[in-house]
Scaffold this motif. Structure first.
Motif, PDB file in Angstrom:
ATOM      1  N   UNK A  89       0.855  -1.198   0.000  1.00 23.62           N
ATOM      2  CA  UNK A  89       0.000   0.000   0.000  1.00 23.62           C
ATOM      3  C   UNK A  89       0.885   1.239   0.000  1.00 23.62           C
ATOM      4  N   UNK A  90       0.507   2.299  -0.636  1.00 25.45           N
ATOM      5  CA  UNK A  90      -0.572   2.380  -1.611  1.00 25.45           C
ATOM      6  C   UNK A  90      -0.193   1.621  -2.877  1.00 25.45           C
ATOM      7  N   UNK A  91      -1.172   1.371  -3.711  1.00 21.59           N
ATOM      8  CA  UNK A  91      -0.908   0.703  -4.980  1.00 21.59           C
ATOM      9  C   UNK A  91      -0.298   1.698  -5.959  1.00 21.59           C
ATOM     10  N   UNK A  92       0.413   1.191  -6.946  1.00 22.45           N
ATOM     11  CA  UNK A  92       0.961   2.061  -7.993  1.00 22.45           C
ATOM     12  C   UNK A  92      -0.175   2.853  -8.610  1.00 22.45           C
ATOM     13  N   UNK A  93       0.038   4.130  -8.801  1.00 22.73           N
ATOM     14  CA  UNK A  93      -0.900   5.053  -9.442  1.00 22.73           C
ATOM     15  C   UNK A  93      -2.081   5.431  -8.558  1.00 22.73           C
ATOM     16  N   UNK A  94      -2.086   5.033  -7.282  1.00 19.00           N
ATOM     17  CA  UNK A  94      -3.153   5.444  -6.361  1.00 19.00           C
ATOM     18  C   UNK A  94      -3.123   6.946  -6.152  1.00 19.00           C
ATOM     19  N   UNK A  95      -4.225   7.470  -5.669  1.00 17.94           N
ATOM     20  CA  UNK A  95      -4.334   8.876  -5.295  1.00 17.94           C
ATOM     21  C   UNK A  95      -4.408   8.971  -3.782  1.00 17.94           C
ATOM     22  N   UNK A 125      -3.215  16.346   3.692  1.00 18.34           N
ATOM     23  CA  UNK A 125      -3.971  16.532   4.926  1.00 18.34           C
ATOM     24  C   UNK A 125      -4.726  15.302   5.399  1.00 18.34           C
ATOM     25  N   UNK A 126      -4.680  14.199   4.665  1.00 15.14           N
ATOM     26  CA  UNK A 126      -5.385  12.980   5.052  1.00 15.14           C
ATOM     27  C   UNK A 126      -4.386  11.842   5.253  1.00 15.14           C
ATOM     28  N   UNK A 127      -4.628  11.048   6.299  1.00 18.72           N
ATOM     29  CA  UNK A 127      -3.768   9.900   6.565  1.00 18.72           C
ATOM     30  C   UNK A 127      -3.922   8.833   5.496  1.00 18.72           C
ATOM     31  N   UNK A 128      -2.826   8.139   5.222  1.00 15.19           N
ATOM     32  CA  UNK A 128      -2.874   6.930   4.409  1.00 15.19           C
ATOM     33  C   UNK A 128      -1.817   5.966   4.932  1.00 15.19           C
ATOM     34  N   UNK A 182       3.613   2.236   8.051  1.00 15.97           N
ATOM     35  CA  UNK A 182       3.740   3.596   8.583  1.00 15.97           C
ATOM     36  C   UNK A 182       2.519   4.385   8.121  1.00 15.97           C
ATOM     37  N   UNK A 183       1.903   5.095   9.045  1.00 12.84           N
ATOM     38  CA  UNK A 183       0.800   5.986   8.705  1.00 12.84           C
ATOM     39  C   UNK A 183       1.412   7.337   8.349  1.00 12.84           C
ATOM     40  N   UNK A 184       1.126   7.800   7.148  1.00 13.84           N
ATOM     41  CA  UNK A 184       1.683   9.070   6.666  1.00 13.84           C
ATOM     42  C   UNK A 184       0.567  10.074   6.417  1.00 13.84           C
ATOM     43  N   UNK A 185       0.889  11.326   6.587  1.00 12.36           N
ATOM     44  CA  UNK A 185       0.020  12.442   6.213  1.00 12.36           C
ATOM     45  C   UNK A 185       0.902  13.495   5.580  1.00 12.36           C
ATOM     46  N   UNK A 186       0.611  13.828   4.344  1.00  8.26           N
ATOM     47  CA  UNK A 186       1.338  14.903   3.687  1.00  8.26           C
ATOM     48  C   UNK A 186       0.618  16.207   4.017  1.00  8.26           C
ATOM     49  N   UNK A 187       1.307  17.177   4.612  1.00  9.51           N
ATOM     50  CA  UNK A 187       0.637  18.422   5.001  1.00  9.51           C
ATOM     51  C   UNK A 187       0.164  19.210   3.779  1.00  9.51           C
TER      52      UNK A 187
END
Length: 160
Positions: free
Chosen positions: A35-41, A45-48, A112-117
């Motif tokens: 995760x995420x998959x290739x080409x995912x969106x 501001x949101x966790x993934x 790892x839980x990431x959030x891009x600001x």
């Protein structure tokens, strides 16, 4: 002269038989991106969840990764090619890097839980569009593998 050639051949054969063959590809760790998959969106501001399955024949060592823009459509190998936006100039691109020690195991699920600001430290909105991760995994023996993951990073507010 024949004796010199014969002795030389014997020495070459002896030395070459003592050299240990090494297949570095077989000794490098393996990375499966879960995760995420290739080409995912993903959205600013949101966790993934960022998840990798890491394996090695002996023991894992370290993981380093970074994310940066791909607005100019540059490439880093043979990863999956995604549908990209038109090329553009980076004004306020997002980038970050992480380094992690891995447990000395043969197999490990890294998560790892990431959030891009949404904004830069100067309160500028980060540029949305095409980004990719660089992922480097090194095993305990020092062998390293490199792979990439292309994703799209957008602002949800712009698309609601």
């Amino acid at each position: 002269m024949k004796r010199l050639i014969f002795v030389s051949l014997i020495v070459v054969l002896f030395v070459s038989s003592c050299v240990k063959d090494s297949d570095t590809e077989a000794e490098a760790p393996k990375v499966d991106i879960l995760l995420p998959f290739a080409c995912d969106t993903v959205y600013f501001g949101e966790e993934f969840t960022f998840r990798l399955k890491l394996t090695d024949k002996n023991a894992l060592g370290n993981l380093s990764m970074d994310v940066h823009n791909n607005f100019n459509h540059h490439s880093h190998g043979d990863n999956v090619t995604c549908q990209m936006d038109e090329r553009k100039e980076a004004i306020h691109p997002y980038s970050n890097a992480w380094i992690h020690s891995l447990p000395k195991q043969r197999e490990y699920i890294f998560e790892k839980i990431l959030t891009f600001p949404k904004e830069t430290e100067e309160n500028n909105i980060h540029d949305h569009g095409d980004y990719h991760f660089h992922i480097y995994v090194t095993n305990e023996d020092g062998y390293q593998v490199f792979t990439t993951l292309d994703i799209k990073v957008l602002h949800r507010d712009d698309f609601d």
